[in-house]
Write an enzyme that holds these catalytic residues in place. Structure first.
Site, mmCIF file in Angstrom:
data_model
loop_
_atom_site.group_PDB
_atom_site.id
_atom_site.type_symbol
_atom_site.label_atom_id
_atom_site.label_comp_id
_atom_site.label_asym_id
_atom_site.label_seq_id
_atom_site.Cartn_x
_atom_site.Cartn_y
_atom_site.Cartn_z
ATOM 1 N N CYS A 96 -8.346 4.589 6.303
ATOM 2 C CA CYS A 96 -7.663 5.895 6.364
ATOM 3 C C CYS A 96 -8.691 7.021 6.265
ATOM 4 O O CYS A 96 -9.441 7.251 7.209
ATOM 5 C CB CYS A 96 -6.573 6.001 5.308
ATOM 6 S SG CYS A 96 -5.415 7.351 5.654
ATOM 7 N N HIS A 174 -3.281 1.747 5.953
ATOM 8 C CA HIS A 174 -3.623 1.299 4.602
ATOM 9 C C HIS A 174 -3.331 -0.186 4.434
ATOM 10 O O HIS A 174 -2.278 -0.569 3.916
ATOM 11 C CB HIS A 174 -2.831 2.090 3.562
ATOM 12 C CG HIS A 174 -3.304 3.484 3.364
ATOM 13 N ND1 HIS A 174 -4.373 3.807 2.545
ATOM 14 C CD2 HIS A 174 -2.857 4.657 3.879
ATOM 15 C CE1 HIS A 174 -4.563 5.111 2.564
ATOM 16 N NE2 HIS A 174 -3.665 5.652 3.369
ATOM 17 N N GLU A 176 -4.501 -2.059 2.271
ATOM 18 C CA GLU A 176 -4.586 -2.408 0.847
ATOM 19 C C GLU A 176 -3.299 -2.119 0.085
ATOM 20 O O GLU A 176 -3.205 -2.407 -1.134
ATOM 21 C CB GLU A 176 -5.745 -1.640 0.200
ATOM 22 C CG GLU A 176 -5.418 -0.258 -0.338
ATOM 23 C CD GLU A 176 -5.174 0.824 0.702
ATOM 24 O OE1 GLU A 176 -4.861 1.967 0.323
ATOM 25 O OE2 GLU A 176 -5.295 0.528 1.920
#
Length: 235
Positions: A96, A174, A176
């Site tokens: 990002c 994202h 994660e």
């Protein structure tokens, strides 16, 4: 094998990205740029370590823009550090804000997107074995312009979603994300941002909880493909 993981704020976590790197034998050196105490005055001074001391650099997301003059005190040296890493052949996986920073460091640019992307989004991918179509979690207002020599891998109607340049890769989404991380974001302004954009944060959080295992599986595959096909220089 040492990996430098850059957390720009205290609400960002490595999640399944960090878990997979650790499983593969990477020793994660996590550095926090803006502490919780400085969150509302983020123009701190930060000394980035020498990227040549690492085998991998992973700059994560950020609530601030690469173009925000209020954080230029650390964004400018971070871009220089990413440029040095790339020039020396140290792989970078930008997430990002980290992907936008990688683009800017290598001669691209960051600009405001025509609209934010918030929540789960499918992407159009040219290489699904590297970047799967998703869905991937999004929370951003900016987008990058590709640096010279970069190859775009994935995109949406809003903008580019993944690019490869040399041994590095930038991601707009994202991978994660976890329920805990999203809860942190929502509790620190993200709830209002989503509602202002017409997105129901409660529904998004419930979907993140429901699909956590599938999301982590996609992320593990993405990390594996990045390491074997991009970072290794085999693409």
């Amino acid at each position: 094998m040492r990996a430098l993981l850059i957390k720009h704020d205290h609400l960002t976590f490595a999640g399944p990205v960090g878990e997979r790197l650790t499983e593969l034998g990477w020793d994660l050196d996590e550095r926090l740029v803006v502490s919780a105490e400085d969150h509302h005055a983020p123009g701190v001074q930060f000394d980035f370590p020498d990227p040549l001391d690492y085998g991998l650099i992973v700059p994560m997301g950020s609530p601030w823009s690469v173009n925000d003059p209020g954080v230029a005190s650390w964004v400018t040296p971070e871009l220089a550090m990413l440029g040095k890493a790339h020039a020396a052949g140290v792989p970078v996986l930008g997430v990002c804000f980290g992907g936008q920073a990688l683009a800017a460091a290598l001669g691209g640019a960051v600009e405001r997107a025509p609209r934010p992307e918030l929540g789960w989004v499918d992407v159009e991918t040219d290489d699904p074995s590297l970047v799967a179509p998703g869905p991937w979690f999004q929370f951003h207002y900016d987008r990058w312009r590709l640096p010279p020599g970069a190859v775009e891998i994935a995109r949406t109607a809003v903008g580019s979603q993944a690019f490869v340049i040399g041994r590095s890769m930038g991601l707009q989404f994202h991978p994660e994300i976890t329920p805990f991380e999203l809860e942190c974001w929502l509790g620190h302004g993200g709830d209002a941002h989503m509602r202002a954009a017409g997105v129901d944060p409660d529904a998004v959080l419930e979907e993140v909880r429901r699909t956590e295992a599938d999301s982590a599986r996609r992320t593990r595959a993405l990390v594996d493909a990045f390491l074997t096909r991009v970072a290794a220089g085999d693409r």
